[in-house]
Design a protein around this motif. Structure first.
Motif, short mmCIF file in Angstrom:
data_model
loop_
_atom_site.label_atom_id
_atom_site.label_comp_id
_atom_site.label_asym_id
_atom_site.label_seq_id
_atom_site.Cartn_x
_atom_site.Cartn_y
_atom_site.Cartn_z
N ASP A 16 20.39 -8.92 33.81
CA ASP A 16 21.37 -9.52 32.90
C ASP A 16 22.14 -8.45 32.14
O ASP A 16 23.36 -8.55 31.97
N ARG A 17 21.45 -7.42 31.68
CA ARG A 17 22.11 -6.32 30.96
C ARG A 17 23.10 -5.62 31.87
O ARG A 17 24.21 -5.25 31.46
N GLU A 20 26.20 -7.73 32.35
CA GLU A 20 26.99 -7.60 31.13
C GLU A 20 27.76 -6.28 31.13
O GLU A 20 28.95 -6.24 30.83
N LYS A 24 31.30 -7.47 32.13
CA LYS A 24 32.02 -7.69 30.87
C LYS A 24 32.54 -6.38 30.26
O LYS A 24 33.70 -6.27 29.93
#
Length: 122
Positions: A16-17, A20, A24
């Motif tokens: 998930d990191r 991101e 993102k």
């Protein structure tokens, strides 16, 4: 016969990191993010303009745990690349002037290292 590099695996500890960071923060396209089971997740991310993607996830067994990659990417303008990274909050080096190119370097949260190279033509 053509030999096209299309996918490079990265070892990451927190998927998930990494989604991101690459999706993102860097603004790269997250092309695919599929959880097949609790033990298997595959993520594919592509830098803008690149024909080659990176992948990471869980249960892929593509790279030994704790390993890291060094990937070099060609950009048109090292100063522009450096400015873009900094605008997006990515820690990076200043532009490193070498006779064979101009380089900006940064690391992802898992220690995978990236060099952005502007090729210098005489």
């Amino acid at each position: 016969m053509d030999f096209r590099i299309e996918l490079i695996p990265l070892a990451v500890q927190d998927v998930d990191r990494s989604v991101e960071f690459y999706g993102k923060q860097l603004g790269w396209s997250v092309d695919f993010d599929q959880t097949v089971s609790p033990e298997l997740r595959f993520v594919q991310v592509t830098p803008p303009g690149s024909a080659c993607s990176i992948c990471f996830g869980t249960g892929l067994d593509m790279m030994p745990q704790g390993s890291a990659q060094f990937i070099q990417v060609v950009v048109a303008d090292a100063d522009e690349a450096c400015a873009l990274l900094r605008r997006r909050g990515v820690e990076c080096s200043d532009v490193d002037e070498q006779p064979w190119g101009r380089f900006v370097r940064f690391d992802d949260p898992d220690g995978n290292r990236w060099a952005l190279q502007q090729i210098v033509r005489p």
